[in-house]
Design a protein around this motif. Structure first.
Motif, PDB file in Angstrom:
ATOM      1  N   UNK A 117      21.022  37.777  52.485  1.00  0.00           N
ATOM      2  CA  UNK A 117      20.546  36.388  52.439  1.00  0.00           C
ATOM      3  C   UNK A 117      20.860  35.731  53.774  1.00  0.00           C
ATOM      4  N   UNK A 118      22.108  35.878  54.213  1.00  0.00           N
ATOM      5  CA  UNK A 118      22.536  35.566  55.578  1.00  0.00           C
ATOM      6  C   UNK A 118      23.480  36.693  56.003  1.00  0.00           C
ATOM      7  N   UNK A 119      23.727  36.784  57.277  1.00  0.00           N
ATOM      8  CA  UNK A 119      24.600  37.865  57.758  1.00  0.00           C
ATOM      9  C   UNK A 119      26.054  37.654  57.361  1.00  0.00           C
ATOM     10  N   UNK A 120      26.444  36.399  57.074  1.00  0.00           N
ATOM     11  CA  UNK A 120      27.839  36.111  56.750  1.00  0.00           C
ATOM     12  C   UNK A 120      28.088  35.997  55.246  1.00  0.00           C
ATOM     13  N   UNK A 121      27.111  36.300  54.428  1.00  0.00           N
ATOM     14  CA  UNK A 121      27.274  36.126  52.980  1.00  0.00           C
ATOM     15  C   UNK A 121      28.359  37.039  52.427  1.00  0.00           C
ATOM     16  N   UNK A 122      29.210  36.455  51.593  1.00  0.00           N
ATOM     17  CA  UNK A 122      30.220  37.227  50.874  1.00  0.00           C
ATOM     18  C   UNK A 122      30.151  36.854  49.401  1.00  0.00           C
ATOM     19  N   UNK A 123      30.645  37.766  48.556  1.00  0.00           N
ATOM     20  CA  UNK A 123      30.858  37.483  47.145  1.00  0.00           C
ATOM     21  C   UNK A 123      32.344  37.599  46.871  1.00  0.00           C
ATOM     22  N   UNK A 124      32.785  36.908  45.837  1.00  0.00           N
ATOM     23  CA  UNK A 124      34.189  36.929  45.450  1.00  0.00           C
ATOM     24  C   UNK A 124      34.297  37.447  44.020  1.00  0.00           C
ATOM     25  N   UNK A 125      35.179  38.421  43.816  1.00  0.00           N
ATOM     26  CA  UNK A 125      35.348  39.005  42.484  1.00  0.00           C
ATOM     27  C   UNK A 125      36.669  38.525  41.900  1.00  0.00           C
ATOM     28  N   UNK A 126      36.577  37.796  40.809  1.00  0.00           N
ATOM     29  CA  UNK A 126      37.745  37.297  40.106  1.00  0.00           C
ATOM     30  C   UNK A 126      38.039  38.214  38.920  1.00  0.00           C
ATOM     31  N   UNK A 127      39.302  38.419  38.607  1.00  0.00           N
ATOM     32  CA  UNK A 127      39.705  39.338  37.538  1.00  0.00           C
ATOM     33  C   UNK A 127      39.143  40.731  37.798  1.00  0.00           C
ATOM     34  N   UNK A 128      39.226  41.162  39.053  1.00  0.00           N
ATOM     35  CA  UNK A 128      38.584  42.407  39.481  1.00  0.00           C
ATOM     36  C   UNK A 128      39.267  43.655  38.933  1.00  0.00           C
ATOM     37  N   UNK A 129      40.489  43.515  38.428  1.00  0.00           N
ATOM     38  CA  UNK A 129      41.195  44.687  37.900  1.00  0.00           C
ATOM     39  C   UNK A 129      40.574  45.199  36.606  1.00  0.00           C
ATOM     40  N   UNK A 130      39.824  44.352  35.911  1.00  0.00           N
ATOM     41  CA  UNK A 130      39.160  44.740  34.670  1.00  0.00           C
ATOM     42  C   UNK A 130      37.663  44.518  34.850  1.00  0.00           C
ATOM     43  N   UNK A 131      36.929  45.596  35.115  1.00  0.00           N
ATOM     44  CA  UNK A 131      35.502  45.447  35.448  1.00  0.00           C
ATOM     45  C   UNK A 131      34.676  44.879  34.304  1.00  0.00           C
ATOM     46  N   UNK A 132      35.142  45.015  33.072  1.00  0.00           N
ATOM     47  CA  UNK A 132      34.389  44.476  31.943  1.00  0.00           C
ATOM     48  C   UNK A 132      34.558  42.967  31.823  1.00  0.00           C
ATOM     49  N   UNK A 133      35.627  42.430  32.432  1.00  0.00           N
ATOM     50  CA  UNK A 133      35.879  40.987  32.371  1.00  0.00           C
ATOM     51  C   UNK A 133      35.777  40.316  33.738  1.00  0.00           C
ATOM     52  N   UNK A 134      35.435  41.074  34.749  1.00  0.00           N
ATOM     53  CA  UNK A 134      35.327  40.512  36.097  1.00  0.00           C
ATOM     54  C   UNK A 134      34.251  39.438  36.149  1.00  0.00           C
ATOM     55  N   UNK A 135      34.446  38.501  37.043  1.00  0.00           N
ATOM     56  CA  UNK A 135      33.477  37.437  37.287  1.00  0.00           C
ATOM     57  C   UNK A 135      33.192  37.416  38.782  1.00  0.00           C
ATOM     58  N   UNK A 136      31.928  37.301  39.152  1.00  0.00           N
ATOM     59  CA  UNK A 136      31.555  37.412  40.558  1.00  0.00           C
ATOM     60  C   UNK A 136      30.857  36.133  41.026  1.00  0.00           C
ATOM     61  N   UNK A 137      31.481  35.458  41.991  1.00  0.00           N
ATOM     62  CA  UNK A 137      30.851  34.308  42.649  1.00  0.00           C
ATOM     63  C   UNK A 137      29.904  34.871  43.713  1.00  0.00           C
TER      64      UNK A 137
END
Length: 268
Positions: free
Chosen positions: A129-149
């Motif tokens: 989308x842009x060259x600097x785009x990042x996503x943030x993964x919250x609760x990443x230790x549990x992939x079934x409950x992770x949330x991604x901004x």
């Protein structure tokens, strides 16, 4: 605009709140989504994308209480315009992938894990989308409950544009592949509704890009022009996006330009 809470799957997981800015429009949908998350039941918060410089929206953020830091998904103004106002009011550090959007803090690094507000969040670089785009993964230790901004890398409805030449299709397809590794995560997009399962949305985006590439390729063959032809951008845009409203034509043109560049790269 009232605050909308986003409920998490278990009481031990981080709390997330969605604060939608009152800036609806063709490119922002219902408005820019600012998120606040906390691992200490709201004793302090970390902000993802403070949004546009609208006083009532800034008040929504500061009314949460103690803020530990601010994280930025990408450089576009509807996500970053209030950085300085919020930094002045709170004094908290602001972190982004690009130095010019940081305030008293280091740039974000791909794969970095940030400890903040009594929880941890993981950074993944997702250009396209842009060259600097990042996503943030919250609760990443549990992939079934992770949330991604996801910022504007993936939206809550419709599809995103590629801000060519800063954004590129080859980078974007790679970013979608990275996000596909979290199929059960919850989508927290920069615009539109939150809460969808990430895997299904990623597949939709991948299929959409494949369909668009097929349309572009078909139009080039039908019009008898090559992707490198100087007139290709105009004639293909007019052919593939002929029914697109005028106020969205610039975004359509940028998308076609990115796809023509991708086809040129692939043919080398």
């Amino acid at each position: 605009m009232s605050e909308a809470p986003f409920r998490t799957a278990a009481p031990t997981m981080a709390t997330v709140k969605l604060l939608r800015a009152p800036n609806p429009g063709p490119m922002t949908l219902t408005g820019t989504n600012t998120y606040a998350f906390s691992g200490n039941q709201g004793a302090s918060w970390t902000i993802v994308d403070p949004g546009p410089a609208i006083p009532e929206h800034l008040d929504q953020i500061t009314d949460l209480g103690r803020i530990d830091q601010v994280l930025i998904t990408h450089r576009h103004a509807d996500h970053t315009e209030s950085i300085d106002n919020l930094h002045t009011r709170t004094g908290v550090p602001v972190r982004a992938f690009l130095k010019e959007y940081c305030r008293e803090a280091a740039t974000l690094q791909d794969g970095e894990v940030i400890a903040t507000s009594d929880t941890e969040i993981k950074v993944i670089h997702t250009p396209g989308h842009t060259s600097d785009s990042v996503c943030f993964i919250l609760d990443f230790a549990d992939r079934t409950r992770a949330k991604v901004f996801t910022g504007d890398t993936i939206l809550g409805e419709g599809t995103t544009i590629l801000d060519f030449p800063d954004g590129s299709l080859s980078s974007y397809l790679g970013s979608l592949d990275r996000l596909a590794a979290l199929p059960h995560a919850t989508l927290l997009p920069g615009h539109g509704p939150a809460g969808a399962q990430l895997g299904g949305v990623v597949r939709f985006y991948q299929d959409h890009r494949a369909d668009r590439l097929a349309q572009i390729t078909g139009a080039l063959e039908r019009l008898g022009v090559d992707a490198t032809d100087p007139q290709a951008l105009d004639v293909v845009t007019n052919s593939v996006y002929r029914s697109t409203p005028e106020h969205l034509k610039r975004a359509a043109r940028s998308s076609v330009e990115a796809q023509l560049h991708y086809l040129t790269e692939q043919s080398r």
